[in-house]
Scaffold this active site. Structure first.
Site, mmCIF file in Angstrom:
data_model
loop_
_atom_site.group_PDB
_atom_site.id
_atom_site.type_symbol
_atom_site.label_atom_id
_atom_site.label_comp_id
_atom_site.label_asym_id
_atom_site.label_seq_id
_atom_site.Cartn_x
_atom_site.Cartn_y
_atom_site.Cartn_z
ATOM 1 N N LYS A 73 0.865 -1.190 0.000
ATOM 2 C CA LYS A 73 0.000 0.000 0.000
ATOM 3 C C LYS A 73 0.893 1.229 0.000
ATOM 4 O O LYS A 73 2.025 1.172 0.460
ATOM 5 C CB LYS A 73 -0.870 0.011 1.274
ATOM 6 C CG LYS A 73 -2.119 0.823 1.141
ATOM 7 C CD LYS A 73 -3.250 -0.004 0.581
ATOM 8 C CE LYS A 73 -4.503 0.793 0.366
ATOM 9 N NZ LYS A 73 -5.651 -0.064 0.061
ATOM 10 N N ASP A 85 -7.121 4.337 -4.238
ATOM 11 C CA ASP A 85 -7.742 4.205 -2.912
ATOM 12 C C ASP A 85 -8.337 5.596 -2.673
ATOM 13 O O ASP A 85 -8.586 6.332 -3.646
ATOM 14 C CB ASP A 85 -6.694 3.809 -1.853
ATOM 15 C CG ASP A 85 -7.325 3.295 -0.557
ATOM 16 O OD1 ASP A 85 -7.736 2.131 -0.513
ATOM 17 O OD2 ASP A 85 -7.450 4.075 0.410
HETATM 18 N N1 GLU Z 1 -7.516 0.222 -2.611
HETATM 19 C C1 GLU Z 1 -8.291 -0.945 -2.925
HETATM 20 C C2 GLU Z 1 -8.292 -1.871 -1.726
HETATM 21 O O1 GLU Z 1 -8.292 -1.411 -0.603
HETATM 22 C C3 GLU Z 1 -7.884 -1.597 -4.238
HETATM 23 C C4 GLU Z 1 -6.460 -2.021 -4.345
HETATM 24 C C5 GLU Z 1 -6.065 -2.527 -5.740
HETATM 25 O O2 GLU Z 1 -6.916 -2.596 -6.620
HETATM 26 O O3 GLU Z 1 -4.888 -2.855 -5.880
HETATM 27 O O4 GLU Z 1 -8.352 -3.070 -1.831
#
Ligand code: GLU
Length: 449
Positions: free
Chosen positions: A122, A162
């Site tokens: 992340k 996100d």
């Molecule tokens: N931010 C989204 C999550 O919390 C998607 C992450 C992604 O698609 O890599 O899962």
């Protein structure tokens, strides 16, 4: 286990959100560790809570007046046992290393539940896109990618969106990556359809939440038809949660943003939802503007002095928290139970505090934890990566049916894992156990690396 947690807290005492996420997983995987004493010798817990790599960097950029600003950028590459690091980028003033570590840790187990080959990571920055022009957002994204590009790649680490990072930001980030690396690859997901994106990716998180809710209701012989629903947030997740709820016969009563929430007793129907999309996605306005067109709805401004969240005081059958972490505390959870809420299905990451989760579990309501319930978003990101690798595009129906199938499998996995440990009906435990076991087995297979 307690001493491991104590050490984590002592090492980084300010990382409250990260401690919360770690503690929640640790408590529920206790029986797995008891059954597998070899995990102790392998220091599995210590390894899994320590990121493989943490990247922190300066992001200098210039605003429209020529003033230079400096933000802090992050990428936490948490675990690559089952695939390249995968997870979104969050641009929000509240972003700290603790927030990114908690999100990265949740992502590891979530990605594992999808059954696709994705590790967990992340990233993000404490940049506030609110009120910034397109040109300012572009310059920020370019400055951010100028550093991030050296750490990521389609087989290494694949970021996505996100909070604060949507199609516009992914476009600017992708453009800069392509220019600097001179390669057109699937290094980011959530791309626009015209240049490598997948159909259904924008809808995936919200649709997946509702598919998961329908699966949970199915275990009690019920459906979403006629159910009243409280949805918080008004971004991508909330919008498509509402859209799918309407399609399946639910009635959506609320939506919110950081300034306040709207309550429409008549229900937010498809036409009203289109208006919300226009306010939020095109005009980049505030949810309060809803009441200008639909004056029968009430708008309640956020009061930071309250020790509860008033959106959860309305009676409803279901709640889909889709705003942000810790938006439901113990008091909110108790109010929801008193008001007859029978299902909570999480679109945001970790929206319920630990004591709120305890209340949901003790009261035997259908509680779908975020790492299972909102995994549809990253699952379709995985499908976007697969399509990019093949240089093919699947039709809408194909992606949607794969998403539905994945959500069905995640539900079954949670049910089976909780039953295996005598914790029937506890989806939180089921999700943690199943996600954890997969990753741990992969780590053990690959030796001490
Ligand atoms: N931010 C989204 C999550 O919390 C998607 C992450 C992604 O698609 O890599 O899962």
């Amino acid at each position: 286990m307690d001493s491991i947690l104590a050490k984590i807290i002592q090492r980084d005492p300010e990382q409250k959100e990260f401690h919360q996420a770690v503690q929640e997983v640790m408590e529920t995987v206790r029986p797995v560790l008891e059954r597998n004493p070899e995990f102790r010798k392998q220091a599995i817990l210590e390894r899994i809570v320590e990121p493989e790599r943490v990247i922190m960097f300066r992001v200098p950029w210039m605003d429209d007046q020529g003033q230079v600003h400096v933000n802090r950028g992050f990428r936490v590459e948490m675990n690559s046992a089952i695939g390249p690091y995968k997870g979104g980028l969050r641009f929000h003033p509240s972003v700290t290393l603790s927030i990114i570590k908690f999100l990265a840790s949740e992502q590891v187990f979530k990605n594992s539940l999808t059954t696709l080959q994705m590790g967990g990571g992340k990233g993000g920055a404490d940049f506030d896109p609110k009120g910034r022009s397109d040109a300012e957002v572009m310059r920020f994204c370019q400055a951010f990618m100028a550093e991030l590009q050296r750490h990521i790649g389609p087989d290494t680490d694949v970021p996505a969106g996100d909070i604060g990072v949507g199609a516009r930001e992914i476009g600017y980030l992708f453009g800069m990556y392509k220019k600097l690396r001179n390669e057109f690859t699937g290094v980011l997901t959530g791309k626009s359809l015209a240049w490598g994106g997948s159909l259904i990716r924008p809808e995936a998180t919200g649709y997946g939440v509702v598919y998961f809710a329908a699966e949970m209701l199915g275990t009690r012989g019920e459906t979403l038809e006629g159910k009243t629903c409280l949805v918080s947030g008004s971004g991508n997740v909330a919008q498509f949660t509402a859209e799918k709820l309407l399609e399946l016969g639910g009635k959506v009563l609320t939506l919110s943003d950081s300034s306040g929430y709207i309550f429409d007793e008549e229900g937010i129907d498809a036409e009203k939802l289109e208006h919300v999309k226009d306010i939020k996605n095109i005009r980049r306005g505030r949810i309060r503007e809803y009441c200008e067109k639909y004056p029968q709805a009430i708008y309640v401004e956020t009061d930071p002095g309250l020790d509860y969240n008033p959106i959860w005081t309305h009676s409803a059958d279901c709640a889909m928290p889709s705003a942000t972490q810790n938006e439901i505390n113990e008091k909110d959870a108790q109010t929801m139970i008193n008001n007859g809420v029978q299902l909570v299905c999480e679109g945001a990451n970790m929206p319920s505090s630990p004591s709120a989760v305890d209340i949901f579990v003790e009261n035997h309501i259908l509680y779908g934890p975020s790492k299972a319930a909102n995994a549809g978003g990253v699952a379709v990101s995985g499908l976007e990566m697969a399509q990019n690798s093949m240089r093919l595009k699947w039709p809408r129906e194909e992606v949607d049916s794969r998403l539905k199938q994945i959500m069905h499998c995640i539900h079954t996995t949670c049910v089976d894992a909780s039953a295996e440990y005598g914790l029937q009906g506890n989806y939180a435990a089921g999700a943690n156990i199943a996600g954890f076991v997969n990753v741990v087995n992969a780590m053990l297979d690959q030796g001490l690396v």
